[in-house]
Design an enzyme around this catalytic site. Structure first.
Site, PDB file in Angstrom:
ATOM      1  N   ASP A 119       0.904  -1.309  -0.210  1.00 37.26           N
ATOM      2  CA  ASP A 119       0.076  -0.134  -0.164  1.00 37.26           C
ATOM      3  C   ASP A 119       0.842   1.349  -0.161  1.00 37.26           C
ATOM      4  OD1 ASP A 119      -2.843   1.478   0.706  1.00 37.26           O
ATOM      5  OD2 ASP A 119      -1.239   2.336   2.066  1.00 37.26           O
ATOM      6  N   TYR A 178       2.243  10.348   0.295  1.00 35.76           N
ATOM      7  CA  TYR A 178       3.578   9.940   0.920  1.00 35.76           C
ATOM      8  C   TYR A 178       4.912  10.471   0.378  1.00 35.76           C
ATOM      9  CZ  TYR A 178       0.089   6.523   3.115  1.00 35.76           C
ATOM     10  OH  TYR A 178      -0.862   5.936   3.650  1.00 35.76           O
TER      11      TYR A 178
END
Length: 280
Positions: free
Chosen positions: A46, A51
């Protein structure tokens, strides 16, 4: 241990690999950990465009190079990018970072300014083109899920990714039951808490330690086995080191007895249903 991943129809490992902050550590070590996880069956990886502004996706793209078909690959679109056309642009950026032609599942990271119907229409268009194979949501409470189902129709939402660990069991009140009723996978992020795993010297930590010892396991393996005890629940712990990912993989073959589940339940009471869904 593989399970059916909601509406995607794919068989996915109950324990996967998260990547939040992975790009901030040693790059070679992180890549080695992801690859070792794949060796051990942790095929669900994931990530998200948020991010590290795509740096996490780029790291994972390097880690899975040559092994793409062995991975159930998930990424997430930021809410402000989740218009019908914005979803397309964000997805194509993620695919470039990941060096792949498709995502196995694509998620709305949390609710934002764009109508759900618009976001889901974007997802469906990407699915028709083969750029994503399924889609879902993240940080949705029961009311949000009701709205999502009304907007999408049945059999389309693959998963709901939510905060879930021993000290935060709010999703057991309504979210997990909703997911089970509607054939949606519940994916636990931060399953060890956020730097808050119970210490061995505490009363609750002692329960984990003693149960672990009886199985020749570790307390973290016991925690993962407890959280994924339902067939609808998956967990994606982050592991920045090979030793950590090896420990996580040990939970795949750990089954707790009803008595052990009851002891953990007593040691970490879920409490009352909160007014809003916890998230980080």
């Amino acid at each position: 241990m593989q399970r059916s991943f909601g509406a995607s129809g794919a068989l996915v490992s109950s324990i996967g690999q998260g990547s939040w902050y992975s790009e901030q550590g040693d790059r070679r070590e992180a890549i080695a950990a992801f690859r070792r996880g794949l060796d051990l069956g942790l095929t669900h990886i994931d990530t998200a465009e948020m991010y590290g502004d795509g740096r996490s996706e780029a790291l994972i793209g390097e880690a899975i190079e040559g092994r793409r078909d062995a991975v159930f690959l998930v990424s997430k679109v930021l809410p402000h990018n989740a218009s019908r056309q914005g979803v397309r642009a964000a997805c194509e950026r993620s695919l470039r970072h990941l060096k792949t032609d498709r995502l196995d599942c694509y998620l709305l990271h949390w609710r934002g300014p764009h109508p759900l119907a618009e976001t889901f229409a974007g997802f469906e268009a990407l699915k028709q083109e083969g750029k994503i194979l399924s889609w879902g949501v993240s940080n949705f409470d029961e009311d949000d899920l009701d709205e999502a189902l009304a907007a999408a129709g049945p059999g389309r939402i693959a998963c709901n990714q939510v905060l879930y660990h021993l000290r935060e069991r709010a999703i057991e009140h309504a979210v997990i039951p909703w997911c089970e009723r509607h054939g949606v996978a519940a994916v636990a992020y931060s399953p060890f808490g956020h730097d808050d795993f119970p210490a061995a010297g505490t009363t609750s930590g002692k329960a984990l330690t003693e149960i672990a010892a009886s199985h020749g396991a570790t307390p973290r393996q016991v925690a993962l086995a407890f959280l994924t005890r339902s067939e609808s629940v998956f967990a994606i712990p982050k592991a920045g080191r090979v030793t950590h990912v090896e420990d996580n993989a040990g939970a795949l073959n750990l089954t707790l007895s009803e008595a052990e589940i009851g002891r953990i339940d007593a040691a970490f009471p879920r409490g009352r249903k909160p007014a809003s869904l916890p998230m980080i």
